[in-house]
Structures are given as structure tokens and as C-alpha cells.
Design an enzyme around this catalytic site. Structure first.
Site, short mmCIF file in Angstrom:
data_model
loop_
_atom_site.label_atom_id
_atom_site.label_comp_id
_atom_site.label_asym_id
_atom_site.label_seq_id
_atom_site.Cartn_x
_atom_site.Cartn_y
_atom_site.Cartn_z
CB CYS A 215 66.30 88.73 -29.43
SG CYS A 215 65.53 90.30 -29.01
N1 LIG Z 1 63.91 94.52 -30.70
C1 LIG Z 1 63.27 93.50 -30.19
O1 LIG Z 1 62.55 92.82 -30.89
C2 LIG Z 1 63.41 93.14 -28.73
C3 LIG Z 1 62.49 92.23 -28.18
C4 LIG Z 1 62.57 91.91 -26.84
C5 LIG Z 1 63.60 92.45 -26.06
N2 LIG Z 1 64.50 93.31 -26.63
C6 LIG Z 1 65.54 93.88 -25.75
O2 LIG Z 1 65.17 95.22 -25.43
C7 LIG Z 1 66.33 96.03 -25.30
C8 LIG Z 1 66.24 97.22 -26.24
O3 LIG Z 1 66.22 96.73 -27.58
P1 LIG Z 1 65.70 97.60 -28.79
O4 LIG Z 1 65.52 96.63 -29.91
O5 LIG Z 1 64.57 98.45 -28.37
O6 LIG Z 1 66.98 98.52 -29.07
P2 LIG Z 1 67.07 99.75 -30.10
O7 LIG Z 1 68.49 99.79 -30.54
O8 LIG Z 1 65.98 99.66 -31.12
O9 LIG Z 1 66.76 101.02 -29.21
C9 LIG Z 1 67.53 101.39 -28.12
C10 LIG Z 1 67.51 102.89 -28.01
O10 LIG Z 1 68.18 103.23 -26.80
C11 LIG Z 1 68.88 104.43 -27.01
N3 LIG Z 1 69.87 104.55 -25.93
C12 LIG Z 1 71.01 103.89 -25.73
N4 LIG Z 1 71.57 104.26 -24.56
C13 LIG Z 1 70.75 105.18 -24.01
C14 LIG Z 1 70.76 105.94 -22.82
N5 LIG Z 1 71.73 105.82 -21.93
N6 LIG Z 1 69.75 106.80 -22.62
C15 LIG Z 1 68.75 106.94 -23.51
N7 LIG Z 1 68.68 106.24 -24.64
C16 LIG Z 1 69.66 105.37 -24.89
C17 LIG Z 1 69.43 104.31 -28.40
O11 LIG Z 1 69.70 105.59 -28.95
C18 LIG Z 1 68.26 103.61 -29.13
O12 LIG Z 1 67.39 104.54 -29.76
C19 LIG Z 1 67.51 95.11 -25.54
O13 LIG Z 1 67.93 94.58 -24.32
C20 LIG Z 1 66.91 94.00 -26.38
O14 LIG Z 1 67.62 92.80 -26.27
C21 LIG Z 1 64.41 93.68 -27.93
#
Ligand SMILES: NC(=O)c1ccc[n+]([C@@H]2O[C@H](COP(=O)([O-])OP(=O)(O)OC[C@H]3O[C@@H](n4cnc5c(N)ncnc54)[C@H](O)[C@@H]3O)[C@@H](O)[C@H]2O)c1
Length: 401
Positions: A257
């Protein structure tokens, strides 16, 4: 309600674990290893216990899948896929696009589609809605909303229940349905007037952190040049009961982030004709910290690191998590290597990183602490090398940033 969550990473699985108390949840992910682990009740995310997950799987309220058609009859679809930067540090919406394709091609009835992935203002209105419509075979009257995720992995005092959640729909009906859904597991919902406000607020929250961390990292450099202890200075400033918020100096920012989201804001600003110079400079200051630290370490060690064994301690981007995404340890290892050091790393929480196993906490001439996990004792860190440089302020007896 029947809920489908696209992406079962930090955000998607966390939501799934709360939503499955009340709803039937399908977690769709492209990664078959993650999906089979989840169905066996094994969590890969700090903050979601395997015990909790197993309970949800056993109750039949949660299942993970790699089969896109399993989302066909969902009433609510949540997008929780990565929104990284591309090689030019510009927003990369490829994962969002692939999620839209999955939704468009597979939903059989009109649903409420909520984006939780972080992106620039206008994403739900001008990108996600048109993309889903493009991929849909038949015309379905979906509703669209945004509710940006604020989860802080590894944190126990704030969770889905007690962290205020922003929300806004493209229509009043979408807003009302979004409120109804989240109210089943979140106590504090904050409705804003448009999706763009919610999207911008999320980006600004993380930009605020990025900028303040850069400012305090600059102060660390100024303080060192002046022979002043930066942490004592910050503690002193922190005694002011108003108008000041304390941030800590570090090797830089990491995770999915803080190093990424401000660039989404800067990009959309530029497209609107505003140069986001402040945001960009903050990013640069944080990215320059590893080189600054490597320079200080070299200076303290006779001006050169050529051939010296240097151990980087803690490569996760923050304490007590195994997440190494965008970790400043990577840039630090590059900077130390460029100065001729023979660099290894030690991090028992991460275990394996870039195809290498964590090294023991011993045998180095120099150690540089990037992240201090609770399971790694300060006493062991100070003993691991004759010279230890600490960027965290937690290792007593080490040279401080
Ligand atoms: N990690 C955090 O602390 C956090 C906090 C707030 C917001 N976010 C935001 O949330 C979003 C997700 O982040 P995250 O940390 O959960 O990511 P992550 O990498 O932990 O998980 C994302 C998952 O999505 C899957 N994926 C990708 N494309 C896909 C598709 N087309 N269909 C199905 N699955 C798919 C991947 O295999 C992965 O398992 C991002 O935009 C991030 O900026 C993250």
C-alpha cells in the site's frame, strides 16, 4: 446472501472470514495451491486463523474455488485483487481487468459489485463498470459500489468489526445494499457522497503516511549531520498534546500500500493537469533511504564494504508478518552489494525469500536491522556481529539511524 470474493489474499480472505459468519461465501482465486490449502482449512494470511477458516469450511459457509463459473449465482461480488505499479511506476489495472472478465463472463443474474481494491478516483465508474459490461454476454443490471479496505495485517486491536469503513455506490440503491451487507459484520459504516470521494480518501490515507515517513526520514539525515538523536527529538516533539503526530524513521516504506498508493494519486493528478511534486518527492526520499543507510554503514566501517560479510536482519516490510512485498530490504541489499559487501539475510518469520532460505543470526562482520520481529531477541541481534546498525530504534546497544 450469496457472496463471491474475487481474490483470496490479505484482503479477500479477511473479508471472507468475517462475511462467512452470516453469508454463504465463495472465494475465487487463480492460484490453485492457495485454493486447495484454504479448502483444507489452512490460512496463508496473518490475522485469519486456520481454526477460524476450518470452522467456516466445515460449516459449509465458505469454500474456495478456481472455477470461475462457481460465482454464477452470487448476489454480491467483491473485487479484492492486486493493484500494483507497472515498470514505469504507473497504475497497473491488469488484475482488475481480469477480475472484471471473470465477473462479466460468469454472473448469470444482476448483482451488487463492490470494489475493495485500492485504485484512483473514477475506477468503479469509468473502468470497472464499463469493463464488466464489455465482458458480459447478456445485459444485466448490476449495481456498483466502492468500499476501500483498510485492513492492517498482523494488527489485533483494529479489525473488520471495529475499523470504520467508507462506502458509496454509483446509485442510492447500490449504496443502501452495500451498507446492508457490511452492517452484518462491521460496526461503523461511513457513507460518503460519491465513490470518487471514497477512492480518493483511501489513497490520501496512505499518501499521508508516505509523506510523513519521508519527512521523518529526512529529519533522521539532518539530525545525524547535526549530531542530534532523531528519536529523542521526536519523543520531545511528541510531548506536544496537539498539532503533532509522531512517525518513526526507518529504512523506507514497504508492503502493498504505502509505496504504491501515492503513485496512483500522483498519476491521476497529472492526468488532471496537477503536478503532484510533493507526493513524488516523498516517494523518492523513502526510496533513497537504503542507499543512505548503506553509505552510513560503509563510513562507520573504514569507508568501504568490499568483501565484508553483511547480514540484513528482518526482510519483511514490517514486524511480525511474512510479507516481503516492496520491502526496503531489497533496495538495501542492492545498495550494500553495490558497495562491494557480501550480503546475506536472516528472517525466521519470512523463512524463504527470492528462492533462498533465511541465514542464521550469526557469522557476519556487520549487521543492519531493517525489521525487528518479536520472535527475534534484541540481545541476539547485538551479539550477531561486531558492528550492528539499527534502523528500527528497537535494538539497544546498536548504532542507531
Ligand atoms: N494487504 C493489505 O494490507 C491491503 C490493505 C488495504 C487495501 N489493500 C488493497 O487490496 C487489494 C488486494 O490486496 P491484497 O493484499 O489482498 O493482495 P494479495 O496479493 O494478498 O491477494 C490477491 C489475490 O488475488 C488473486 N488474483 C489476482 N487476479 C485474480 C483474478 N483475476 N481472479 C481471482 N483471483 C485473482 C491472487 O492470486 C492473490 O491470491 C489491493 O488493491 C491492495 O492495494 C491491501
Amino acid at each position: 446472501m450469496r457472496v463471491a470474493i474475487i481474490g483470496q489474499g490479505y484482503v479477500g480472505l479477511t473479508i471472507a472470514s468475517f462475511a462467512s459468519d452470516e453469508h454463504d461465501v465463495v472465494g475465487f482465486d487463480l492460484n490453485p495451491t492457495i485454493v486447495s490449502q484454504l479448502n483444507a482449512g489452512v490460512s496463508h494470511i496473518e490475522g485469519v486463523s486456520s481454526e477460524l477458516l476450518k470452522g467456516a469450511v466445515d460449516s459449509g459457509r465458505y469454500r474456495a474455488t478456481t472455477t470461475a463459473s462457481d460465482i454464477a449465482d452470487a448476489e454480491i461480488v467483491i473485487i479484492a485483487v492486486p493493484t500494483p505499479l507497472d515498470a514505469d511506476r504507473k497504475p497497473d489495472l491488469n488484475y482488475i481487468d481480469s477480475a472484471c472478465r471473470v465477473i462479466g463472463e460468469n454472473l448469470k443474474a444482476a448483482a451488487l459489485i463492490i470494489n475493495e481494491s485500492t485504485s484512483f478516483p473514477g475506477t468503479i465508474r469509468n473502468y470497472i463498470k464499463p469493463a464488466i459490461e464489455k465482458y458480459s454476454q447478456s445485459k444485466l443490471d448490476h449495481q456498483y459500489a466502492i468500499s476501500p479496505e483498510r485492513v492492517d495485517p498482523g494488527r489485533s486491536d483494529f479489525n473488520q468489526k471495529n475499523t470504520p469503513r467508507l462506502l458509496a455506490g454509483l446509485t442510492p440503491e447500490a449504496t443502501a445494499r452495500t451498507r446492508q451487507f457490511y452492517s452484518t459484520f462491521c460496526d461503523n459504516l461511513v457513507e460518503v457522497s460519491s465513490p470518487e470521494v471514497a477512492e480518493a480518501a483511501k489513497l490520501f490515507e496512505n499518501t499521508f503516511r508516505q509523506v510523513n515517513i519521508a519527512l521523518v526520514n529526512e529529519l533522521a539525515q539532518i539530525s545525524h549531520a547535526l549530531g542530534i538523536d532523531v528519536r529523542e527529538t521526536l519523543d520531545a516533539a511528541g510531548t506536544k498534546p496537539y498539532g503533532f503526530m509522531k512517525f518513526a524513521p526507518s529504512a523506507g516504506v514497504g508492503g502493498h500500500c504505502i509505496p504504491v498508493d501515492p503513485s496512483y494519486l500522483a498519476d491521476v493528478a497529472e492526468k488532471a493537469g496537477v503536478q503532484a511534486t510533493f507526493i513524488k518527492r516523498a516517494n523518492e526520499v523513502n526510496l533513497e533511504m537504503p542507499a543512505y543507510i548503506a553509505g552510513r554503514v560503509a563510513k562507520d566501517n573504514g569507508g568501504t564494504l568490499k568483501g565484508k560479510k553483511v547480514l540484513v536482519v528482518g526482510v519483511a516490510y514490517k514486524p511480525n508478518v511474512a510479507d516481503t512485498r516492496e520491502t526496503p530490504a531489497e533496495l538495501l541489499i542492492d545498495a550494500l552489494t553495490q558497495l562491494g559487501a557480501d550480503v546475506s539475510w536472516s528472517d525466521p518469520v519470512v523463512g524463504v525469500w527470492r528462492g533462498q532460505e533465511s541465514s542464521p543470526l550469526s557469522g557476519a562482520q556487520i549487521a543492519v536491522v531493517v525489521t525487528k520481529h518479536d520472535v527475534v531477541k534484541s540481545e541476539d541481534i547485538v551479539k550477531c556481529a561486531p558492528y550492528v546498525f539499527d534502523t528500527t530504534g528497537k535494538v539497544k546497544g546498536a548504532v542507531q539511524l
